[in-house]
Design a protein around this motif. Structure first.
Motif, PDB file in Angstrom:
ATOM      1  N   ALA A  26       0.838  -1.203   0.000  1.00  0.00           N
ATOM      2  CA  ALA A  26       0.000   0.000   0.000  1.00  0.00           C
ATOM      3  C   ALA A  26       0.872   1.252   0.000  1.00  0.00           C
ATOM      4  O   ALA A  26       0.552   2.236  -0.672  1.00  0.00           O
ATOM      5  N   VAL A  27       1.992   1.200   0.734  1.00  0.00           N
ATOM      6  CA  VAL A  27       2.901   2.350   0.760  1.00  0.00           C
ATOM      7  C   VAL A  27       3.479   2.601  -0.623  1.00  0.00           C
ATOM      8  O   VAL A  27       3.554   3.745  -1.091  1.00  0.00           O
ATOM      9  N   VAL A  28       3.852   1.511  -1.318  1.00  0.00           N
ATOM     10  CA  VAL A  28       4.409   1.678  -2.663  1.00  0.00           C
ATOM     11  C   VAL A  28       3.361   2.250  -3.612  1.00  0.00           C
ATOM     12  O   VAL A  28       3.644   3.155  -4.404  1.00  0.00           O
ATOM     13  N   TYR A  29       2.124   1.755  -3.496  1.00  0.00           N
ATOM     14  CA  TYR A  29       1.063   2.294  -4.344  1.00  0.00           C
ATOM     15  C   TYR A  29       0.838   3.777  -4.062  1.00  0.00           C
ATOM     16  O   TYR A  29       0.599   4.562  -4.982  1.00  0.00           O
ATOM     17  N   LEU A  30       0.941   4.171  -2.806  1.00  0.00           N
ATOM     18  CA  LEU A  30       0.775   5.591  -2.475  1.00  0.00           C
ATOM     19  C   LEU A  30       1.883   6.432  -3.095  1.00  0.00           C
ATOM     20  O   LEU A  30       1.640   7.556  -3.551  1.00  0.00           O
ATOM     21  N   GLY A  31       3.119   5.874  -3.125  1.00  0.00           N
ATOM     22  CA  GLY A  31       4.213   6.593  -3.755  1.00  0.00           C
ATOM     23  C   GLY A  31       3.952   6.814  -5.231  1.00  0.00           C
ATOM     24  O   GLY A  31       4.140   7.920  -5.742  1.00  0.00           O
ATOM     25  N   VAL A  32       3.465   5.762  -5.910  1.00  0.00           N
ATOM     26  CA  VAL A  32       3.145   5.902  -7.336  1.00  0.00           C
ATOM     27  C   VAL A  32       2.017   6.911  -7.518  1.00  0.00           C
ATOM     28  O   VAL A  32       2.037   7.734  -8.440  1.00  0.00           O
ATOM     29  N   PHE A  33       1.053   6.858  -6.616  1.00  0.00           N
ATOM     30  CA  PHE A  33      -0.077   7.801  -6.645  1.00  0.00           C
ATOM     31  C   PHE A  33       0.409   9.238  -6.621  1.00  0.00           C
ATOM     32  O   PHE A  33       0.020  10.065  -7.444  1.00  0.00           O
ATOM     33  N   SER A  34       1.319   9.545  -5.679  1.00  0.00           N
ATOM     34  CA  SER A  34       1.739  10.945  -5.593  1.00  0.00           C
ATOM     35  C   SER A  34       2.643  11.317  -6.749  1.00  0.00           C
ATOM     36  O   SER A  34       2.668  12.485  -7.151  1.00  0.00           O
ATOM     37  N   LEU A  35       3.373  10.341  -7.309  1.00  0.00           N
ATOM     38  CA  LEU A  35       4.183  10.652  -8.492  1.00  0.00           C
ATOM     39  C   LEU A  35       3.289  11.050  -9.660  1.00  0.00           C
ATOM     40  O   LEU A  35       3.544  12.065 -10.340  1.00  0.00           O
ATOM     41  N   ILE A  36       2.220  10.276  -9.871  1.00  0.00           N
ATOM     42  CA  ILE A  36       1.311  10.597 -10.972  1.00  0.00           C
ATOM     43  C   ILE A  36       0.611  11.922 -10.719  1.00  0.00           C
ATOM     44  O   ILE A  36       0.427  12.733 -11.635  1.00  0.00           O
ATOM     45  N   SER A  37       0.241  12.173  -9.451  1.00  0.00           N
ATOM     46  CA  SER A  37      -0.455  13.440  -9.190  1.00  0.00           C
ATOM     47  C   SER A  37       0.485  14.617  -9.396  1.00  0.00           C
ATOM     48  O   SER A  37       0.050  15.676  -9.852  1.00  0.00           O
TER      49      SER A  37
END
Lengths: 181, 130
Positions: A26-37
């Motif tokens: 979940a932490v890794v997915y959040l990192g990708v999330f903020s990169l895309i945002s």
């Protein structure tokens, strides 16, 4: 068009991050999330917000969450099996036994971490730090756990009720002994 | 994170000067291009945080950073007040430029030390074993 695709990806990533069982993923997915945002901010014409989001959201928050996860209880499982076994790979990747073990640990609020190893079980028992070591030799599971571990009784109950047919042997040992069993 | 990988150690060692350069560029060019004190400071703080990933056991002088942050905070409050009240007559273009760059620089250093303090306090005092 690009922004629409990225916005949909954001929603999908957020849902995935909410629904994963393992916190580290979940932490890794959040990192990708903020990169895309942050890329989206760039497309909308706000480069300085994008820089701030990329640095803070992706680097600092991810590392902080990972450090916080260390505080969380991690249950290390060593799984070693015979390297000569031909169907070893599909067994380790997708075995119902390990899956149910993982879901049991998740239910008891621990983070399972499984390490697949080809070392013989004796070197693992003497050298490595682990909470549970599982050794598989032709349809027999030998499970080693420390005597001091209070989770072991519940684990034994769970395994015997759900996998009674699997020929499971649970061995408790005291640390520092050599384990001939 | 406890056992260090050789690849990460070498690559971040190579990357340090570039991250530092980029951070200072963002800070010092903040009045003319996107970025500014806060963003540049966050980039600078990333240097310290990656250093933790490379070598977790190396100690960092938190006490020095704390005093530096306090001094910078006082400077950030004092400098605009002096700027506003002293030269009330005419603010030339050059003076405004110097003021902006200096404020960005102060804010950048303050944000950098603040982020580093937050991170290392969290890692050392809350993270348990390191």
């Amino acid at each position: 068009m690009t922004t629409n695709i990225l916005l949909i990806t954001l929603v999908v990533l957020a849902i995935i991050a909410l629904n994963t069982k393992k916190l580290r993923r979940a932490v890794v997915y959040l990192g990708v999330f903020s990169l895309i945002s942050s890329f989206l901010y760039l497309l909308y014409g706000a480069p300085d917000v994008a820089i701030a989001e990329a640095v803070i959201g992706t680097t600092i928050t991810t590392v902080l969450y990972l450090v916080a996860l260390k505080k969380y209880q991690i249950f290390t499982i060593y799984f070693c099996s015979d390297p000569n076994d031909p169907n070893r790979r599909n067994l380790t990747n997708n075995s119902p036994f390990l899956n149910s073990l993982e879901s049991f640990l998740v239910k008891r609020e621990m983070e399972p971490q499984i390490i697949y190893s080809e070392k013989p079980i004796k070197t693992i028992l003497t050298q490595d730090k682990f909470d549970l070591a599982i050794c598989q030799t032709d349809q027999k599971f030998w499970i080693y756990g420390s005597v001091d571990d209070y989770q072991l009784d519940a684990l034994e109950d769970h395994l015997l009720t759900n996998h009674g047919d699997l020929n499971i042997h649970l061995i408790r040992y005291t640390e520092g002994d050599d384990n001939e069993a | 994170m406890t056992d260090n990988s050789e690849i990460i150690t070498r690559m971040t060692g190579l990357l340090y000067p570039f991250i530092l350069l980029f951070g200072f560029y963002i800070i010092l060019n903040g009045h003319a291009s996107p970025g500014g004190g806060f963003q540049g400071g966050a980039v600078l703080a990333a240097v310290f945080i990656t250093r933790y990933l490379v070598d977790p056991n190396r100690c960092i002088r938190l006490r020095t950073l704390k005093t530096a942050e306090k001094i910078l905070f006082v400077c950030i409050i004092l400098y605009p007040t002096f700027f506003l009240f002293s030269a009330t007559a005419n603010h030339t273009e050059l003076m405004n430029l110097i003021y902006l760059i200096a404020m960005n620089f102060l804010i950048g250093l303050k944000v950098c030390s603040g982020f580093t303090i937050i991170f290392f306090r969290f890692a050392f005092y809350e993270g348990g074993i390191l």
